[in-house]
Design an enzyme around this catalytic site. Structure first.
Site, PDB file in Angstrom:
ATOM      1  N   ASP A 100     -11.976  -4.408   3.389  1.00 33.18           N
ATOM      2  CA  ASP A 100     -12.873  -3.561   3.219  1.00 33.18           C
ATOM      3  C   ASP A 100     -12.442  -2.073   2.915  1.00 33.18           C
ATOM      4  O   ASP A 100     -11.294  -2.053   2.849  1.00 33.18           O
ATOM      5  CB  ASP A 100     -13.771  -3.531   4.460  1.00 33.18           C
ATOM      6  CG  ASP A 100     -13.180  -2.615   5.732  1.00 33.18           C
ATOM      7  OD1 ASP A 100     -11.936  -2.536   5.602  1.00 33.18           O
ATOM      8  OD2 ASP A 100     -14.026  -1.927   6.355  1.00 33.18           O
ATOM      9  N   GLY A 103     -15.489   2.476   4.517  1.00 34.16           N
ATOM     10  CA  GLY A 103     -16.907   3.192   4.735  1.00 34.16           C
ATOM     11  C   GLY A 103     -17.654   2.741   5.997  1.00 34.16           C
ATOM     12  O   GLY A 103     -18.003   3.533   6.695  1.00 34.16           O
ATOM     13  N   GLN A 197     -26.418  -1.752  -2.863  1.00 33.73           N
ATOM     14  CA  GLN A 197     -27.056  -1.072  -1.736  1.00 33.73           C
ATOM     15  C   GLN A 197     -28.555  -0.707  -1.904  1.00 33.73           C
ATOM     16  O   GLN A 197     -29.001  -1.528  -3.077  1.00 33.73           O
ATOM     17  CB  GLN A 197     -26.376   0.599  -1.346  1.00 33.73           C
ATOM     18  CG  GLN A 197     -24.975   0.263  -0.693  1.00 33.73           C
ATOM     19  CD  GLN A 197     -24.760  -0.101   0.582  1.00 33.73           C
ATOM     20  OE1 GLN A 197     -25.883  -0.407   1.256  1.00 33.73           O
ATOM     21  NE2 GLN A 197     -23.700  -0.223   1.149  1.00 33.73           N
ATOM     22  N   ASP A 274     -18.400 -12.733   5.794  1.00 29.26           N
ATOM     23  CA  ASP A 274     -17.381 -12.551   7.016  1.00 29.26           C
ATOM     24  C   ASP A 274     -18.204 -12.129   8.097  1.00 29.26           C
ATOM     25  O   ASP A 274     -19.159 -11.489   7.801  1.00 29.26           O
ATOM     26  CB  ASP A 274     -16.393 -11.170   6.549  1.00 29.26           C
ATOM     27  CG  ASP A 274     -17.069  -9.884   6.845  1.00 29.26           C
ATOM     28  OD1 ASP A 274     -17.790  -9.320   5.951  1.00 29.26           O
ATOM     29  OD2 ASP A 274     -16.615  -9.460   7.771  1.00 29.26           O
ATOM     30  N   HIS A 343     -11.329 -22.928  18.185  1.00 35.97           N
ATOM     31  CA  HIS A 343     -12.587 -24.016  18.151  1.00 35.97           C
ATOM     32  C   HIS A 343     -13.656 -23.415  17.123  1.00 35.97           C
ATOM     33  O   HIS A 343     -14.300 -24.023  16.101  1.00 35.97           O
ATOM     34  CB  HIS A 343     -12.952 -24.317  19.397  1.00 35.97           C
ATOM     35  CG  HIS A 343     -14.442 -25.052  19.320  1.00 35.97           C
ATOM     36  ND1 HIS A 343     -14.630 -26.240  18.936  1.00 35.97           N
ATOM     37  CD2 HIS A 343     -15.774 -24.334  19.464  1.00 35.97           C
ATOM     38  CE1 HIS A 343     -16.015 -26.542  18.804  1.00 35.97           C
ATOM     39  NE2 HIS A 343     -16.425 -25.551  19.181  1.00 35.97           N
TER      40      HIS A 343
HETATM   41  C1  LIG Z   1     -15.902  -6.017   4.498  1.00 34.45           C
HETATM   42  C2  LIG Z   1     -16.799  -5.248   4.117  1.00 34.45           C
HETATM   43  C3  LIG Z   1     -16.453  -4.461   2.892  1.00 34.45           C
HETATM   44  O1  LIG Z   1     -17.317  -3.406   2.696  1.00 34.45           O
HETATM   45  C4  LIG Z   1     -17.160  -2.232   2.873  1.00 34.45           C
HETATM   46  O2  LIG Z   1     -16.166  -1.863   2.673  1.00 34.45           O
HETATM   47  N1  LIG Z   1     -18.338  -1.669   2.966  1.00 34.45           N
HETATM   48  C5  LIG Z   1     -19.522  -2.246   3.629  1.00 34.45           C
HETATM   49  N2  LIG Z   1     -19.180  -3.038   4.796  1.00 34.45           N
HETATM   50  C6  LIG Z   1     -20.341  -3.439   5.345  1.00 34.45           C
HETATM   51  C7  LIG Z   1     -20.086  -4.080   6.519  1.00 34.45           C
HETATM   52  C8  LIG Z   1     -21.211  -4.648   7.377  1.00 34.45           C
HETATM   53  N3  LIG Z   1     -21.324  -5.546   8.510  1.00 34.45           N
HETATM   54  C9  LIG Z   1     -22.526  -5.574   8.715  1.00 34.45           C
HETATM   55  N4  LIG Z   1     -23.211  -5.967   9.780  1.00 34.45           N
HETATM   56  C10 LIG Z   1     -22.092  -6.775  10.774  1.00 34.45           C
HETATM   57  N5  LIG Z   1     -23.173  -5.059   7.621  1.00 34.45           N
HETATM   58  C11 LIG Z   1     -22.480  -4.371   6.745  1.00 34.45           C
HETATM   59  C12 LIG Z   1     -22.756  -3.650   5.626  1.00 34.45           C
HETATM   60  C13 LIG Z   1     -21.709  -3.095   4.905  1.00 34.45           C
HETATM   61  C14 LIG Z   1     -21.825  -2.142   3.828  1.00 34.45           C
HETATM   62  O3  LIG Z   1     -22.887  -2.113   3.492  1.00 34.45           O
HETATM   63  N6  LIG Z   1     -20.749  -1.384   3.162  1.00 34.45           N
END
Ligand SMILES: C=CCOC(=O)Nc1nc2cc3[nH]c(NC)nc3cc2c(=O)[nH]1
Length: 380
Positions: A100, A103, A197, A274, A343
């Site tokens: 990720d 952010g 977004q 994920d 599991h």
């Molecule tokens: C692995 C992620 C790669 O995304 C980013 O680097 N930026 C990003 N991550 C999010 C992660 C989230 N987890 C949830 N709920 C548990 N909502 C999410 C929303 C975002 C998002 O809008 N941006």
């Protein structure tokens, strides 16, 4: 003469195999191997899927895992991971890794950060030291980690938010997406995903998709969801968002979700997921089963000799009694979280394989009814 390897590198591709309604089955071809989609990515936050060796992760059928830029830049730092040969070598995972952009993690840190047009300044939750993330810094960190899939640096606005707040945040994320793409080093079989977004607003989501597809990415993530809006609003947002995305690129819904979320999102055209749920639940005695989740600390399992699942497709599944797991958790033994994480991740991978097979043979609607019936039955 442009350098063929960088300018025209054959980047990562997603190839469709079958579809069933809005659901798709395909293959994601990357520098570190090919992954069948739909796919669920176990979360390996600081270079480890907590409580699991990577052989154990592989045994569940996982094809691609996730790493967190925010955590890894603080410890052991991107430079050290690079010195250690990158995440693949360091954690002994030869398969694809998605990182990720940091952010979201910084946003969820709340008070400890300061946001401006250029990026975000924050203090480490580990030692309070000051750090900065910008689209360029985030992209460079992910390069040092040797991420197979690099995520654009974005801002995920907290919900509920007014359309005006959502628009301003999304427009900044689109400017950051262009800077992230500019900073990305194209390599054979590597890719970068843009992040859509716009909250739950159709016009903002449309604007965001137009901006990202004009920049051009190897895949598109749907951000800004699973932040408390609830399943109904998440699904209704997907209903109008996925049809606007390119058909020939992978779609990744971040942070999702429960088995029921995964099923509903695949049926709305999502290919990649994920979520910390299966692994976090594994550490808190919460077992996912074909009949819904159960809490193994509950006394009713103290002498329950049944296994957690009738399947016996990993060294753990179908081998240990609920009574033994109940005992391990009551005794606070480390083997409890290890076995239950194994599991739960195996359950998620088995579910994704079942869903994928149903897409290929056109019976996803039948499977969906069966799964929901069983989940509603509760433990047998
Ligand atoms: C692995 C992620 C790669 O995304 C980013 O680097 N930026 C990003 N991550 C999010 C992660 C989230 N987890 C949830 N709920 C548990 N909502 C999410 C929303 C975002 C998002 O809008 N941006």
């Amino acid at each position: 003469m442009s350098n063929h390897k960088t300018d025209h590198a054959i980047k990562m591709t997603w190839v469709p195999e079958a579809s069933c309604g809005m659901a798709r089955a395909g293959h994601l071809h990357t520098r570190h191997g090919t992954v069948p989609t739909p796919t669920f990515m176990p979360v390996g936050t600081v270079g480890t899927v907590k409580g699991m060796t990577m052989d154990a992760v592989r045994s569940t059928g996982a094809g691609i895992v996730l790493g967190n830029t925010y955590h890894l830049m603080l410890r052991p730092t991107a430079d050290r991971v690079q010195k250690l040969g990158g995440l693949h070598r360091m954690m002994d995972w030869p398969g694809p890794i998605l990182t990720d952009s940091g952010g979201f993690q910084v946003m969820s840190l709340g008070a400890l950060r300061k946001l401006d047009e250029d990026g975000v300044t924050f203090r480490s939750h580990i030692d309070g030291s000051k750090h900065r993330l910008t689209p360029e810094i985030s992209t460079d960190i992910q390069f040092k980690l040797d991420a197979t899939i690099t995520m654009a640096f974005d801002e995920c606005p907290a919900l509920p938010a007014t359309p005006e707040v959502l628009r301003k945040s999304m427009e900044m994320s689109m400017r950051w997406a262009a800077r992230s793409r500019e900073a990305f080093v194209a390599r054979e079989g590597y890719g970068q995903f843009g992040i859509v977004q716009g909250g739950t607003e159709r016009d903002l989501r449309e604007y965001s998709i137009k901006a990202l597809t004009e920049i051009g990415f190897e895949g598109y993530a749907i951000g800004g969801l699973a932040v408390g809006e609830g399943q109904e609003l998440m699904f209704s947002t997907l209903d109008f968002t996925t049809p606007m995305l390119p058909q020939d690129k992978a779609r990744y819904l971040m942070g999702v979700g429960t088995p029921d979320d995964l099923l509903g999102a695949v049926m709305r055209g999502v290919d990649m997921f994920d979520c910390v749920m299966p692994s976090r639940a594994g550490r808190t005695a919460r077992a996912y089963t074909e009949r819904g989740p159960i809490n193994l600390r509950n006394a009713r399992f103290a002498e329950d000799t049944r296994t957690l699942t009738p399947h016996d497709d990993t060294p753990v599944a179908g081998r240990y009694s609920r009574a033994y797991l109940h005992h391990l958790f009551r005794a606070n033994e480390m083997l409890g979280p290890m076995l239950l994480t194994w599991h739960n991740l195996a359950y998620y991978q088995r579910l994704m394989r079942q869903i994928r097979a149903a897409i290929v043979d056109g019976t996803l609607d039948v499977l969906a009814v069966k799964l929901r019936e069983d989940w509603a039955k509760g433990d047998w």
